[in-house]
Design an enzyme around this catalytic site. Sequence first.
Site, PDB file in Angstrom:
ATOM      1  N   ASP A 165       0.954  -1.094   0.042  1.00  0.00           N
ATOM      2  CA  ASP A 165       0.069   0.198  -0.184  1.00  0.00           C
ATOM      3  C   ASP A 165       0.883   1.106   0.023  1.00  0.00           C
ATOM      4  OD1 ASP A 165       0.750  -0.987   2.803  1.00  0.00           O
ATOM      5  OD2 ASP A 165      -0.736   0.854   3.317  1.00  0.00           O
TER       6      ASP A 165
ATOM      7  N   GLU B 181       0.045  -1.335   5.655  1.00  0.00           N
ATOM      8  CA  GLU B 181       1.215  -1.158   6.556  1.00  0.00           C
ATOM      9  C   GLU B 181       0.976   0.498   7.114  1.00  0.00           C
ATOM     10  OE1 GLU B 181       4.939   0.619   7.823  1.00  0.00           O
ATOM     11  OE2 GLU B 181       3.792   0.900   6.009  1.00  0.00           O
ATOM     12  N   GLU B 182       0.598   1.324   6.170  1.00  0.00           N
ATOM     13  CA  GLU B 182       0.472   2.748   6.269  1.00  0.00           C
ATOM     14  C   GLU B 182      -0.776   2.873   7.159  1.00  0.00           C
ATOM     15  OE1 GLU B 182       2.671   4.667   5.588  1.00  0.00           O
ATOM     16  OE2 GLU B 182       3.664   4.290   3.585  1.00  0.00           O
TER      17      GLU B 182
ATOM     18  N   GLU C   7      12.195  -1.168   3.948  1.00  0.00           N
ATOM     19  CA  GLU C   7      11.849   0.296   4.057  1.00  0.00           C
ATOM     20  C   GLU C   7      12.969   0.950   3.480  1.00  0.00           C
ATOM     21  OE1 GLU C   7       8.991   1.730   4.676  1.00  0.00           O
ATOM     22  OE2 GLU C   7       7.698   0.324   5.982  1.00  0.00           O
TER      23      GLU C   7
END
Length: 384
Positions: A73, A135-136, A163
């Site tokens: 995402d 995840e966000e 990341e």
Amino acid sequence: MLKATEAILAELISFPTVSSDSNLDMMAWMADRLEHHGARVELFADSSGAKANMFATIGPDVPGGVVLSGHSDVVPVTDQVWHSNPFQLSERDDRLHGRGACDMKGFIAAAIAMADPLAETPLKRPVHLCFTHDEEVGCMGARALVPELQKRGYAPRMAIVGEPTEMRIIEGHKGCCEYTCRFHGMEGHGSAPERGVNAVEYAVRYVTRLMALAEQLKTRVPANSRFDPPWTTVNVGRLYGGVAHNVIPGFAEVDWEMRPMQEADAGFVKEALHAYVETELLPAMRKVNPAARIETQVIGEVAGLEPLPENAARDLVAQLTGNETCDVVPFGTEAGLFQEMGMSVVVCGPGSIHEAHKPDEYVSRDQLSQCLTMLEGVARSVAA
């Protein structure tokens, strides 16, 4: 390999996988490509059926091996001014621009590009590709996926979470806990405040107590803290309530988060707030309205990544990149969830966190190249 990675990145960016929307088309595209290269792919749909996690394996069906992890995402582009279509890869000065270019479709593209050479290598241990949703907005996908992997008996030895760290080695980060607290009082005329239960007033008292706890957290810093700032932080993101100047508000809502640097701090804050609500706020509210209530919704509680003296993933990445310096960061990732599974975990990926979420987000070719070099080394390590 770099050209193949760029081509994959262009495909991934073309899928507008904003957290509020489905990621199924992107997952289907990746699953098809990975299966073509012999990967064993499992998709795990969420309860809505509109999103999915993926766990794909290349190599033997044995314990151990390495997880390459990324989230599918991306954050919205609403109200941002871009110099190109955010969902179409564009190149300027060896920088590849597009929403998610560094956070974190660049790493995912590099991992998928490795599928072909991995499939042609006689691996002694597996390489797992783990791609998650949401995840966000609280690591929702990874939190749902970890129990499923445990049920199936997966036992990878280590994980690399890609990341954007500019390929620096990150061995620790704070946790992230997000909450929404709702205050249900009783409306009334503003001329007689004692006859109502002012939900905004109690929300403000709650926030005041929360801010006092935030100050106390600054006194709980271990001597060896490497974080900046070194203490657990608290942030009130939103306070909502009320309809007019002369109406006692019957409802209010507070959104807040804390970033614990140690698990004990999270417990300290939650226990103190619970006691304050039960012994002070609720009794005062219910003197007027016995039905008054305060509800706390846990949006997400994501474990931090604890720096450990022994960390095989950190040591492997240090060997492969030649970088022996390890840092900690204040932002959160899914890494702590993999650590809780018993893996050694490191965060290392292409691009800069300072470019993430911004207009004209990008990852440089040089960073992608460094990432591919690292992943080629991972392949050699599981074939040895």
